[in-house]
Design an enzyme around this catalytic site. Structure first.
Site, PDB file in Angstrom:
ATOM      1  N   ASP A  76      -0.647  -0.621  -1.004  1.00 10.03           N
ATOM      2  CA  ASP A  76      -1.476  -1.001   0.131  1.00 10.03           C
ATOM      3  C   ASP A  76      -0.781  -0.674   1.459  1.00 10.03           C
ATOM      4  OD1 ASP A  76       0.398  -2.977  -0.625  1.00 10.03           O
ATOM      5  OD2 ASP A  76      -0.662  -4.510   0.505  1.00 10.03           O
ATOM      6  N   GLU A 134       0.392  -5.907  -1.848  1.00  9.94           N
ATOM      7  CA  GLU A 134       1.681  -6.587  -1.699  1.00  9.94           C
ATOM      8  C   GLU A 134       1.809  -7.236  -0.336  1.00  9.94           C
ATOM      9  OE1 GLU A 134       5.621  -7.493  -0.498  1.00  9.94           O
ATOM     10  OE2 GLU A 134       4.504  -5.810   0.370  1.00  9.94           O
TER      11      GLU A 134
END
Length: 388
Positions: A76, A134
């Site tokens: 991400d 994350e």
């Protein structure tokens, strides 16, 4: 073993730059997860999509007996505007890979390709964990684990690029490496009134200011000096006019600790100090405490084992110990379930302007550093049966 890693360098860079140009925020990584899954499927790897959300799993079976090890990469991005002037600059306004997750993903995809090109060299089994989200609590690690990402896995390993370590450096941190990363929000409710008549009010700003000051005594007077703790108030909002005493105030901040016992001590003292300020300033205070990622503790045995193997292999320009950080990292959930380690891959190169800190709008990496991270993962594969 000779993996011919340099043969994959051009594709490694191409993958990383593609991902860098097309970042997606946590829990919204629809195109990224599709890209990863399709790449792995093209290698004839067994793929499971949408694991715990947007996670992707790939499984590679070796041709000889051995344990099952997992490699993890997050994918991400962050809500930051990319200010670099490079051809592979983010094409998404206000979103960029400012932490290196694009690099982590590119490394793991190329590792998948190297391993499938050399299946006859693999003992045991390799699980490729491509993890979403994350950067944003509750993260993607825990949901992936709960959905079976570690089923049958004996050991788990991961890495983080490090813009503060020169390219060619592989670093390790046995024991506590990242902290419990918690967040709190506080609302102080008082009684507002005219600035010329303070005796008729219960001043929320004064109460909140006192609370901030009291919080600074928690670490200095309630925590063992040998232990580590941080209490930071990063946000303070109150008031709308110069001549009005505010009836409420808003605070938010973070608590960082390594030990759960210290974390609980900090929470206990915060509650006690809040109660005291409520009485002293005749206000009511609501505390919302949000547990973040748990502390990441690298098992000493596996960490020192890999550090010794990397040093003996001789490919890294420097193998060193890395000091612990008070940052947060949800790889901690994986290490709570399985032994392994989380190491650091140096990607700093000042001549290339690859020296800005993580989460900076000009963050970039020396992509050649990723070859050293790949070789470290492959060193685990080479010595996999030592982990039995």
């Amino acid at each position: 073993m000779n993996w011919n890693i340099l043969d994959y360098e051009e594709e490694l860079i191409a993958i990383r730059r593609h991902l860098h140009m097309h970042p997606e925020l946590s829990f919204h990584e629809d195109n990224t997860k599709r890209y990863i899954a399709e790449y792995l499927e093209a290698l004839d790897i067994e793929v499971t999509r949408d694991v715990g959300g947007n996670g992707v799993l790939g499984r590679i079976k070796g041709t000889a007996p051995g344990p099952t090890i997992a490699f993890r990469a997050d994918f991400d991005a962050l809500p930051i505007q990319d200010l670099k002037e490079v051809p592979y600059k983010s094409t998404v306004p206000g979103v960029m890979h400012a932490c290196g997750h694009d690099a982590h993903t590119a490394m793991l995809l190329i590792i998948a390709k190297i391993l499938t090109d050399n299946r006859d060299k693999i003992a045991g089994n390799i699980v490729l964990i491509h993890q979403h989200a994350e950067e944003l609590i509750p993260g993607g690690a825990l949901s992936m684990i709960q959905t079976g990402a570690l089923e049958g896995v004996d050991y788990v390993f991961g890495t983080h690029t490090a813009s503060y370590l020169p390219t060619g450096t592989i670093a390790f941190c046995p024991g506590p490496a990242y902290a419990n990363a918690d967040r709190f929000t506080i609302k102080v409710q008082g009684k507002g009134g005219h600035g010329a008549a303070p005796h008729e009010t219960h001043d929320a700003i004064i109460a909140a200011s006192s609370l901030i000051s009291q919080f600074q005594t928690i670490v200095s007077r309630s925590v063992d000096p040998i232990e580590t703790a941080v209490v930071t108030v990063g946000e303070f909002k109150a008031g709308d006019a110069f001549n009005v005493i505010a009836d409420h105030a808003y605070l938010s901040g973070t608590v960082r600790t390594y030990q759960d016992t210290i974390k609980e001590k900090v929470k206990e003292r915060m509650t006690q100090l809040i109660q005291a300020v409520e009485v002293g300033y005749q206000v009511t205070i609501d505390l919302q405490y949000e547990d973040g990622y748990p502390a990441l503790v690298n098992p000493v045995k596996e960490t020192e084992w890999l550090m010794e193997r990397v040093a003996a292999a001789g490919f890294a320009e420097e193998v060193k110990l890395q000091p612990a950080s008070l940052g947060g990292e949800d790889f901690s959930y994986f290490l709570k379930e399985r032994p392994g380690t989380y190491f650091y891959t140096g990607v700093m190169n000042e001549e290339m302007n690859a020296h800005y800190p993580h989460h900076h709008p000009k963050f970039d990496i020396d992509e050649k550093g990723l070859l050293y991270g790949i070789q470290t993962f492959l060193t685990i594969v080479e010595n996999i049966n030592e982990l039995k």
